[in-house]
Design an enzyme around this catalytic site. Sequence first.
Site, PDB file in Angstrom:
ATOM      1  N   HIS A  66       0.839  -1.194   0.000  1.00  0.00           N
ATOM      2  CA  HIS A  66       0.000   0.000   0.000  1.00  0.00           C
ATOM      3  C   HIS A  66       0.881   1.255   0.000  1.00  0.00           C
ATOM      4  CE1 HIS A  66      -3.108  -2.696   2.249  1.00  0.00           C
ATOM      5  NE2 HIS A  66      -3.052  -2.968   0.950  1.00  0.00           N
ATOM      6  N   TYR A 129       2.879   1.661  13.980  1.00  0.00           N
ATOM      7  CA  TYR A 129       3.424   2.683  13.086  1.00  0.00           C
ATOM      8  C   TYR A 129       2.851   4.065  13.405  1.00  0.00           C
ATOM      9  CZ  TYR A 129      -0.865   1.528  10.423  1.00  0.00           C
ATOM     10  OH  TYR A 129      -2.157   1.268  10.044  1.00  0.00           O
TER      11      TYR A 129
END
Length: 477
Positions: A66, A129
């Site tokens: 992605h 993240y």
Amino acid sequence: MADLTLETTPIPGLVVLRLPLHEDPRGWFKENWQREKMVALGLPDFGPVQNNVSFNTSRGATRGIHTEPWDKFVTLATGRAFGAWVDMREGASFGTTFTVGLDPSVAVFVPRGVGNSYQVLEDSTAYTYLVNEHWRAGVAYPALALDDPTVAIDWPIPLAEAEISEKDQRQPTLDAVVPMAPKKTLIIGALGQLGRALRKDFPRADLVDLIESPDHPDVRRLDVSDAAALAAWPWHEYAVVLNAAAYTAVDAAETPEGRVSAWAANATAPAALARIAAEHRLTLVHFSSEYVFDGTAALDPGHTEDEPLSPLGVYAQSKAAGDLAVGTTPRHYLLRTSWVIGDGHNFVRTMASLAEKGVSPSVVDDQIGRLTFATELSRATRHLVDSGAAYGTYNVSNEGPATSWADLARAVFEICGRDPGDVTPVSTEDYLAGKTGISPRPHHSTMSLTKIRATGFEPEDAQKALRNYLAPASLRP
């Protein structure tokens, strides 16, 4: 225990950090994100605003590839994984691949436009993240098939045995991917003298101005003093904002109406843009004037960037206020300049017209400075943005000895074939005798160019630029 280290990769901007783990019988501790240390090593100060955790129950879970439109800082809280990245940005590095094994001691900074993926190698792996934009519904971005034959990622667990979402099984191959374009540049005040010069050096920029013109259908309207208009603008699409808009009617600024307009354009609008730039991590380039000084500095070296502000008139005061506001945003270039000459009405064109008409003007000879051609100011802007020069304030003008307005008028007359002696020098006091509503001018406008020269920029000589400016188009280099 190893030190924190940073490693570059074949993908520009994508870096690997090795994080020290402080272990004892109870487990371990790590500084997962330590801005001061990491930035000192070379990590971009990317300004994370959201922290996400993806928990993966079983070995073999595979996610990606992605290409999200924001920067990411990825690492593991528990478990092990195999990380893979593919550069999906426009440019020579498109399709470049990098892989690395992940555990809690490894972190990877992923720049915007780089496809991100991973495969879990242990049960109960927590992938965490940081991102520097809030997630927004409906945002589209490129994705790539996990088994794309061009990038040929060597997955530790064959994809036929991995757990992959239905969506990720339907992603395109690299030859069908539209590369992600970089964030855009916005030129505010695109119809002005400086704006027109900037358009040539930033040809892909979006263009806005206070007015719309049928002659310029590519220029949209944006009133930067309108809070509602600013709030509605899609700032997340931009990386650089060049604010070339200003109220420059120095004498009219002394009137009640002009005072309001000057402060709105030169102070209120830059303050709003500074807040927006801080919020969206934009680089804000703002253009100011030597008028923020009272003109009492010595001609050598001239006004320096750190000289205390001492504006004289309303225009000068509004520009000084704008300077202070712009200085509050982290990523800013404040370019102070003097005696700007560009594509439009200006002193040089006026003198050339008088020379052609046979008029012999009187011109002040006790205001000293240097010309700045809009093309030179634009070239300096491009240099600072492209070179990654330190943010802050820079003086910009053309090079050469300081001259008076009368000296410049004589030079224009000579280039146009008139006798320079047809220009009569006069003091500012005599020139203004009997006139009212005139704003005070700084007598010395020369600025030191030492700081911008230190960035590798060498200004063009003002007299050479003047001759080129007045030459017929067919004779210009």
